[in-house]
Design a protein around this motif. Sequence first.
Motif, PDB file in Angstrom:
ATOM      1  N   GLY A   1       0.780  -1.228   0.000  1.00 18.21           N
ATOM      2  CA  GLY A   1       0.000   0.000   0.000  1.00 18.21           C
ATOM      3  C   GLY A   1       0.807   1.270   0.000  1.00 18.21           C
ATOM      4  O   GLY A   1       0.235   2.368  -0.015  1.00 18.21           O
ATOM      5  N   GLY A   2       2.123   1.162   0.014  1.00 19.12           N
ATOM      6  CA  GLY A   2       2.956   2.344  -0.011  1.00 19.12           C
ATOM      7  C   GLY A   2       2.883   3.074  -1.344  1.00 19.12           C
ATOM      8  O   GLY A   2       2.448   2.512  -2.366  1.00 19.12           O
ATOM      9  N   GLN A   3       3.299   4.325  -1.344  1.00 20.14           N
ATOM     10  CA  GLN A   3       3.239   5.169  -2.532  1.00 20.14           C
ATOM     11  C   GLN A   3       4.598   5.828  -2.771  1.00 20.14           C
ATOM     12  O   GLN A   3       5.313   6.139  -1.816  1.00 20.14           O
ATOM     13  N   LEU A   4       4.925   6.071  -4.044  1.00 21.99           N
ATOM     14  CA  LEU A   4       6.130   6.815  -4.376  1.00 21.99           C
ATOM     15  C   LEU A   4       5.824   8.308  -4.391  1.00 21.99           C
ATOM     16  O   LEU A   4       4.740   8.728  -4.803  1.00 21.99           O
ATOM     17  N   GLY A   5       6.789   9.102  -3.951  1.00 22.57           N
ATOM     18  CA  GLY A   5       6.623  10.538  -3.903  1.00 22.57           C
ATOM     19  C   GLY A   5       6.675  11.169  -5.289  1.00 22.57           C
ATOM     20  O   GLY A   5       7.109  10.555  -6.264  1.00 22.57           O
ATOM     21  N   THR A   6       6.250  12.388  -5.362  1.00 25.30           N
ATOM     22  CA  THR A   6       6.251  13.152  -6.621  1.00 25.30           C
ATOM     23  C   THR A   6       6.742  14.569  -6.330  1.00 25.30           C
ATOM     24  O   THR A   6       6.895  14.970  -5.175  1.00 25.30           O
ATOM     25  N   GLY A   7       6.960  15.322  -7.401  1.00 27.92           N
ATOM     26  CA  GLY A   7       7.232  16.741  -7.266  1.00 27.92           C
ATOM     27  C   GLY A   7       8.689  17.129  -7.188  1.00 27.92           C
ATOM     28  O   GLY A   7       9.010  18.318  -7.099  1.00 27.92           O
ATOM     29  N   GLY A   8       9.600  16.166  -7.238  1.00 29.12           N
ATOM     30  CA  GLY A   8      11.014  16.491  -7.134  1.00 29.12           C
ATOM     31  C   GLY A   8      11.577  17.056  -8.435  1.00 29.12           C
ATOM     32  O   GLY A   8      11.030  16.841  -9.514  1.00 29.12           O
ATOM     33  N   LEU A   9      12.672  17.787  -8.315  1.00 32.63           N
ATOM     34  CA  LEU A   9      13.355  18.301  -9.498  1.00 32.63           C
ATOM     35  C   LEU A   9      13.820  17.171 -10.392  1.00 32.63           C
ATOM     36  O   LEU A   9      13.770  17.262 -11.622  1.00 32.63           O
ATOM     37  N   SER A  10      14.276  16.073  -9.773  1.00 32.59           N
ATOM     38  CA  SER A  10      14.744  14.903 -10.510  1.00 32.59           C
ATOM     39  C   SER A  10      14.449  13.666  -9.684  1.00 32.59           C
ATOM     40  O   SER A  10      14.356  13.734  -8.457  1.00 32.59           O
ATOM     41  N   ASN A  11      14.300  12.537 -10.359  1.00 36.63           N
ATOM     42  CA  ASN A  11      14.069  11.278  -9.649  1.00 36.63           C
ATOM     43  C   ASN A  11      15.346  10.702  -9.051  1.00 36.63           C
ATOM     44  O   ASN A  11      15.292   9.747  -8.282  1.00 36.63           O
ATOM     45  N   ALA A  12      16.492  11.274  -9.412  1.00 37.78           N
ATOM     46  CA  ALA A  12      17.770  10.772  -8.912  1.00 37.78           C
ATOM     47  C   ALA A  12      18.701  11.934  -8.639  1.00 37.78           C
ATOM     48  O   ALA A  12      18.467  13.069  -9.066  1.00 37.78           O
ATOM     49  N   PHE A  13      19.764  11.628  -7.917  1.00 41.20           N
ATOM     50  CA  PHE A  13      20.880  12.553  -7.755  1.00 41.20           C
ATOM     51  C   PHE A  13      21.969  12.135  -8.739  1.00 41.20           C
ATOM     52  O   PHE A  13      22.163  10.951  -8.998  1.00 41.20           O
ATOM     53  N   TRP A  14      22.698  13.132  -9.275  1.00 42.57           N
ATOM     54  CA  TRP A  14      23.565  12.891 -10.416  1.00 42.57           C
ATOM     55  C   TRP A  14      24.996  13.336 -10.179  1.00 42.57           C
ATOM     56  O   TRP A  14      25.272  14.182  -9.329  1.00 42.57           O
ATOM     57  N   ALA A  15      25.890  12.772 -10.981  1.00 50.69           N
ATOM     58  CA  ALA A  15      27.268  13.244 -11.076  1.00 50.69           C
ATOM     59  C   ALA A  15      27.791  12.887 -12.457  1.00 50.69           C
ATOM     60  O   ALA A  15      27.403  11.851 -13.024  1.00 50.69           O
ATOM     61  N   PRO A  16      28.659  13.718 -13.025  1.00 44.33           N
ATOM     62  CA  PRO A  16      29.316  13.296 -14.272  1.00 44.33           C
ATOM     63  C   PRO A  16      30.275  12.154 -13.956  1.00 44.33           C
ATOM     64  O   PRO A  16      31.005  12.203 -12.958  1.00 44.33           O
ATOM     65  N   VAL A  17      30.261  11.123 -14.783  1.00 48.10           N
ATOM     66  CA  VAL A  17      31.125   9.964 -14.561  1.00 48.10           C
ATOM     67  C   VAL A  17      31.874   9.639 -15.848  1.00 48.10           C
ATOM     68  O   VAL A  17      31.435   9.969 -16.950  1.00 48.10           O
ATOM     69  N   SER A  18      33.008   8.991 -15.685  1.00 52.14           N
ATOM     70  CA  SER A  18      33.716   8.399 -16.822  1.00 52.14           C
ATOM     71  C   SER A  18      33.818   6.906 -16.573  1.00 52.14           C
ATOM     72  O   SER A  18      33.781   6.449 -15.424  1.00 52.14           O
ATOM     73  N   THR A  19      33.920   6.125 -17.646  1.00 52.78           N
ATOM     74  CA  THR A  19      33.914   4.669 -17.512  1.00 52.78           C
ATOM     75  C   THR A  19      35.128   4.065 -18.223  1.00 52.78           C
ATOM     76  O   THR A  19      35.632   4.616 -19.208  1.00 52.78           O
TER      77      THR A  19
END
Length: 591
Positions: free
Chosen positions: A331-349
């Motif tokens: 019965g839980g719910q996911l939140g809404t309204g955020g600037l982004s669904n994740a936190f980010w960083a530039p990465v190299s691989t």
Amino acid sequence: MNDTLHPLHQRISTDLSQFKDHDTVDLVVIGSGGAGFSAALNAAIDGARVLLVERMAHVGGTTALSAATTWVPGTKRGLEVNPDDTPERVATFLNLAVGERSDAKLRQAFIDNGPHAVAKLEANSALQFQVRMLHPDYLSELEGSVLRGRAIEPQPFDGKLLGPNLPLVRNPIPEFTVLGGMMVDRDDIFHLLRLTETWKSFSYSVRIIVRHFLDKLLHPRSTRLVMGNAMIARMLYSYIQRQGILVTNTEATQLLQNGNAIQGVALQQTLPDGSVVKRTVRSKGGVVMASGGFNRHPTRRADMLPGAKEAWCPAGPGHTGKAQDLALLAGGQLGTGGLSNAFWAPVSTRQRADGSTAVFPHFVMDRGKPGMLTVDSQGQRYLNESTSYHLFGIAMQAHHATTPSVPSWLVCDAGALKRYGIGMVRPGGKGLAPFLADGYLKQGNTLTELAQQLNVPADKLKATVERFNAFADKGVDEDFQRGTTDYQRANGDATWHGPNPCLGALREGPFYAVALYPGDIGAATGLVTDGDARVLNAQGQAIEGLYACGNDMHSIMGGIYPAPGITIGPGVTFGYLAAKHAVARAHHIGS
């Protein structure tokens, strides 16, 4: 507590078969990162019988791989270096940074309880923090921001104290270590780079290097633990001391639900021989979800992070979102309204020798330093390279909608590469051959040659660099205002001879570049909770006995990254709040 540490000589059992079916505990915690350990350890400190469940072979999650910076304003240690900070000032800062993107009441619960969470752990466990004299909030231009005191970090830890339990701690990212596995923090890097310049740095460096090579002779891994490894090791040490129960290679397959109440969990453990152990465990206090979020979920990732490949994610491997699925079924719910669904960083691989992929987050060591700039597929700058890694990652994706910028290119000259390194390439300018051979590092004796390597228009790259060099000489970035905030300048080079510590011209060939991708470093969207970390249903009612913290919980930062450690700080705090409420619930049911 920190002065009475003694080695642990017995290995903690991680076997699910130590339980009988329908055995009862006071609390079950799913996930052993910083948030999960906070919930488990706080409950154990309160005398509860706690079961900590980890689906991977190692504990620690992404916390173990991170710097473990923990943003908790108002702690005793923080106020020692910034006595002028106040809860009202913190609230002003978060209101301006986050605004309507998250529930202000939850932010206030964090502000009110964070210092108590840290104080309780420091008073009753081996987890001890330290604070730096300069560690600014990222959005330092906003009213209420500070340069120091809110970001704390774990003190280094002697892993030998864990005895045979040391291998349980997840190893750090290899590319963040030196000399074949030696962990280094900011202090270590400072002294290692000055090894031949001062006696203090020489003696410091020799001491940690000698210890590392002795460790390689006597132990399966380096025992001088720093940053995230230190945090997790300290919490594991105290959890074992408190008779906490731990199972690894185990996942939750079902929540035991009676009406609107969670009463336990069904677990499944895969043993090294391939056999499977299944147990149902009852929990008087309920279940805490702290499994790390949805970042590696097979379908939710594609829905919530379109275009971002999982191969660019440097977060812990256990973040499959399966535990979160169980909470949604309950019965839980996911939140809404955020600037982004994740936190980010530039990465190299880069592909490792064993075939695995190294994902390297470019946090602060290169892109904002003098002699560095970032360009898109057309050889043009499009962002402030000194901005926070989260805003950098968001800017990459936004720009890509109009001009291909995934990958972008982090470009530097020979002087900058020697001074700062670039990505996985260490400072010093040596040992470049393997990076050039596999294409991780691109090189051109001239900008025209580099442009050919990058397949970008040479005339535009040259024009970009010329314009940037003029800005660097004046110390003013007229296009993107690089180096204009306290945060940006703090991550520049304080010893730089130019007028702006973030700006330096690119004039010394050869020229180099590394490809950057937007990598998600953690989930911002998660389960909606109240101020006690209880999961809420669609009607806004608490599901009794079900809690969420860490990246399983909807971030109180609303997809904004206003300061260092804004995932672990709230994770520790709401883990504390979940444990407090759940233990009280267990006592009530038990009585």
